[in-house]
Design a protein around this motif. Structure first.
Motif, PDB file in Angstrom:
ATOM      1  N   ARG A 117      18.687  24.513 -16.110  1.00 22.34           N
ATOM      2  CA  ARG A 117      19.829  24.615 -17.017  1.00 22.34           C
ATOM      3  C   ARG A 117      20.801  25.696 -16.574  1.00 22.34           C
ATOM      4  O   ARG A 117      22.019  25.533 -16.666  1.00 22.34           O
ATOM      5  CB  ARG A 117      19.348  24.896 -18.445  1.00 22.34           C
ATOM      6  N   GLU A 160      18.370  17.478  -8.409  1.00 21.82           N
ATOM      7  CA  GLU A 160      18.496  16.958  -9.774  1.00 21.82           C
ATOM      8  C   GLU A 160      17.228  16.243 -10.212  1.00 21.82           C
ATOM      9  O   GLU A 160      16.819  16.324 -11.376  1.00 21.82           O
ATOM     10  CB  GLU A 160      19.674  15.979  -9.876  1.00 21.82           C
ATOM     11  N   GLU A 169      14.069  17.583 -12.057  1.00 23.71           N
ATOM     12  CA  GLU A 169      14.065  17.575 -13.519  1.00 23.71           C
ATOM     13  C   GLU A 169      14.385  16.159 -13.988  1.00 23.71           C
ATOM     14  O   GLU A 169      14.503  15.230 -13.190  1.00 23.71           O
ATOM     15  CB  GLU A 169      15.102  18.572 -14.056  1.00 23.71           C
ATOM     16  N   SER A 170      14.570  15.993 -15.267  1.00 21.81           N
ATOM     17  CA  SER A 170      14.815  14.659 -15.809  1.00 21.81           C
ATOM     18  C   SER A 170      16.261  14.226 -15.577  1.00 21.81           C
ATOM     19  O   SER A 170      17.171  15.064 -15.506  1.00 21.81           O
ATOM     20  CB  SER A 170      14.521  14.641 -17.306  1.00 21.81           C
ATOM     21  N   THR A 171      16.457  12.933 -15.483  1.00 21.42           N
ATOM     22  CA  THR A 171      17.835  12.428 -15.411  1.00 21.42           C
ATOM     23  C   THR A 171      18.564  12.662 -16.725  1.00 21.42           C
ATOM     24  O   THR A 171      19.790  12.766 -16.743  1.00 21.42           O
ATOM     25  CB  THR A 171      17.848  10.933 -15.060  1.00 21.42           C
ATOM     26  N   ASP A 172      17.820  12.771 -17.822  1.00 19.13           N
ATOM     27  CA  ASP A 172      18.459  13.074 -19.108  1.00 19.13           C
ATOM     28  C   ASP A 172      19.213  14.393 -19.045  1.00 19.13           C
ATOM     29  O   ASP A 172      20.311  14.515 -19.584  1.00 19.13           O
ATOM     30  CB  ASP A 172      17.410  13.139 -20.224  1.00 19.13           C
ATOM     31  N   ARG A 173      18.634  15.372 -18.382  1.00 22.92           N
ATOM     32  CA  ARG A 173      19.319  16.658 -18.265  1.00 22.92           C
ATOM     33  C   ARG A 173      20.579  16.514 -17.430  1.00 22.92           C
ATOM     34  O   ARG A 173      21.618  17.090 -17.762  1.00 22.92           O
ATOM     35  CB  ARG A 173      18.404  17.716 -17.654  1.00 22.92           C
ATOM     36  N   PHE A 225      22.526  13.897 -17.159  1.00 23.27           N
ATOM     37  CA  PHE A 225      23.584  13.240 -17.952  1.00 23.27           C
ATOM     38  C   PHE A 225      24.059  14.104 -19.116  1.00 23.27           C
ATOM     39  O   PHE A 225      25.199  13.974 -19.547  1.00 23.27           O
ATOM     40  CB  PHE A 225      23.104  11.876 -18.441  1.00 23.27           C
ATOM     41  N   GLU A 226      23.210  14.984 -19.592  1.00 26.33           N
ATOM     42  CA  GLU A 226      23.635  15.917 -20.639  1.00 26.33           C
ATOM     43  C   GLU A 226      24.851  16.716 -20.173  1.00 26.33           C
ATOM     44  O   GLU A 226      25.792  16.959 -20.937  1.00 26.33           O
ATOM     45  CB  GLU A 226      22.482  16.849 -20.985  1.00 26.33           C
ATOM     46  N   LYS A 232      28.190  14.169 -18.511  1.00 29.78           N
ATOM     47  CA  LYS A 232      29.149  13.550 -19.430  1.00 29.78           C
ATOM     48  C   LYS A 232      30.316  14.476 -19.758  1.00 29.78           C
ATOM     49  O   LYS A 232      31.328  14.036 -20.324  1.00 29.78           O
ATOM     50  CB  LYS A 232      28.450  13.107 -20.714  1.00 29.78           C
ATOM     51  N   SER A 244      31.885   8.475 -20.139  1.00 30.98           N
ATOM     52  CA  SER A 244      31.159   7.359 -19.533  1.00 30.98           C
ATOM     53  C   SER A 244      31.565   7.115 -18.088  1.00 30.98           C
ATOM     54  O   SER A 244      31.187   6.097 -17.500  1.00 30.98           O
ATOM     55  CB  SER A 244      31.394   6.082 -20.353  1.00 30.98           C
ATOM     56  N   ASP A 304      25.538   5.699 -14.774  1.00 28.57           N
ATOM     57  CA  ASP A 304      24.110   5.608 -14.482  1.00 28.57           C
ATOM     58  C   ASP A 304      23.854   6.444 -13.240  1.00 28.57           C
ATOM     59  O   ASP A 304      24.779   7.017 -12.656  1.00 28.57           O
ATOM     60  CB  ASP A 304      23.709   4.142 -14.263  1.00 28.57           C
TER      61      ASP A 304
END
Length: 286
Positions: A72, A97, A100-104, A106-107, A110, A117, A121
């Motif tokens: 982070r 990247e 860690e998670s791909t969710d992080r 995209f957090e 974005k 958007s 992906d």
């Protein structure tokens, strides 16, 4: 000029462009190690914004490794700088990247463009001025593609078979550059041999443009260009932060310039030019 994601509805327009020329800065391997001090990246973004006053850019491409180990604190520091970038930023994910998670990812991703958007992906395509750009993340360590991912790339190339294609990947395919590290995907040739593939931009190896091979042409006449790391050179003696700028004319003539961030100037000796393929699609006789 319009840049758009070919898999979604709507266009993303970039104002002030020459209708017959695409200009795309390409950056990679931004992550400082270990501390989140992005001085070189900040200088690179400042240079891109300044250069855009005379030569408008359609978008900036990233070939992976924004945040070291996907932490982070690294994302926060990089995001603060990216919010000053005046052109759209379209990256892929590298091995950093994916630690860690791909969710992080995209957090934070974005927030990197006016349109949240814009990066839909981990892999996606965009078209501009009759050129297909394939942003392809390899989910295995950021370097290697599985069969499903190769199928996806192949499907996008086939769906746009009338357009010359430019690929952005994190690690270079095998047997392209003699120095540095490459993807281990053994059958990436199935992608390189497709008739509309024209150019591949990659990074990961952090190679010096003075001491290593950073431009090559393969047996299918595809052009491969290494993007030097903004942070630390791994192959070569001295690190100099650099990025590239690809200018694609309407006839497919492509010029790739190299910008030295430390000296704040172009390095003419590292400029390469080539021609994107003219794609011939067979008529069905109708």
């Amino acid at each position: 000029m319009t840049v758009h994601d070919s898999d979604t509805q709507g266009d993303q327009s970039s104002p002030g462009q020459d209708s017959d020329v695409l200009r795309v800065p390409i950056v990679g391997d931004l992550e400082p190690k270990p501390d989140p001090v992005f001085d070189n990246f900040e200088s690179a973004i400042d240079a891109i914004n300044r250069l855009a006053e005379d030569r408008s850019f359609d978008f900036v491409a990233g070939i992976g490794d924004v945040a070291h180990k996907g932490t982070r604190v690294q994302y926060e520091a990089a995001t603060e700088i990216l919010q000053d970038l005046e052109a759209p930023f379209y990256p892929i994910l590298g091995n950093e990247e994916l630690e860690e998670s791909t969710d992080r990812f995209f957090e934070y991703a974005k927030t990197w463009n006016d349109d949240p958007s814009a990066i839909p992906d981990i892999s996606y395509v965009k078209t501009a001025n009759d050129v297909l750009f394939v942003f392809a993340t390899a989910s295995k360590n950021g370097k290697d593609f599985d069969e499903e991912e190769l199928d996806w790339i192949e499907s996008k190339l086939e769906a746009h078979e009338d357009l010359p294609a430019v690929l952005f990947v994190h690690a270079a395919p095998q047997n392209v550059f003699p120095e540095g590290r490459t993807m281990q995907t053994a059958n990436f040739d199935r992608i390189l041999s497709m008739p509309n593939v024209s150019a591949v931009f990659s990074g990961h190896s952090h190679m010096s443009v003075h001491e290593t091979t950073t431009y090559a042409r393969d047996e299918w006449e595809n052009h491969h260009v290494h993007i030097p790391g903004i942070e630390r050179t791994k192959v070569g003696d001295d690190h100099v932060p650099r990025f590239r700028i690809a200018t694609i004319a309407s006839d497919g003539r492509t010029t790739v310039e190299t910008y030295n961030v430390d000296e704040d100037q172009f390095e003419d000796e590292h400029e390469v030019t080539f021609q994107l393929k003219r794609v011939a699609v067979e008529s069905n006789g109708d």
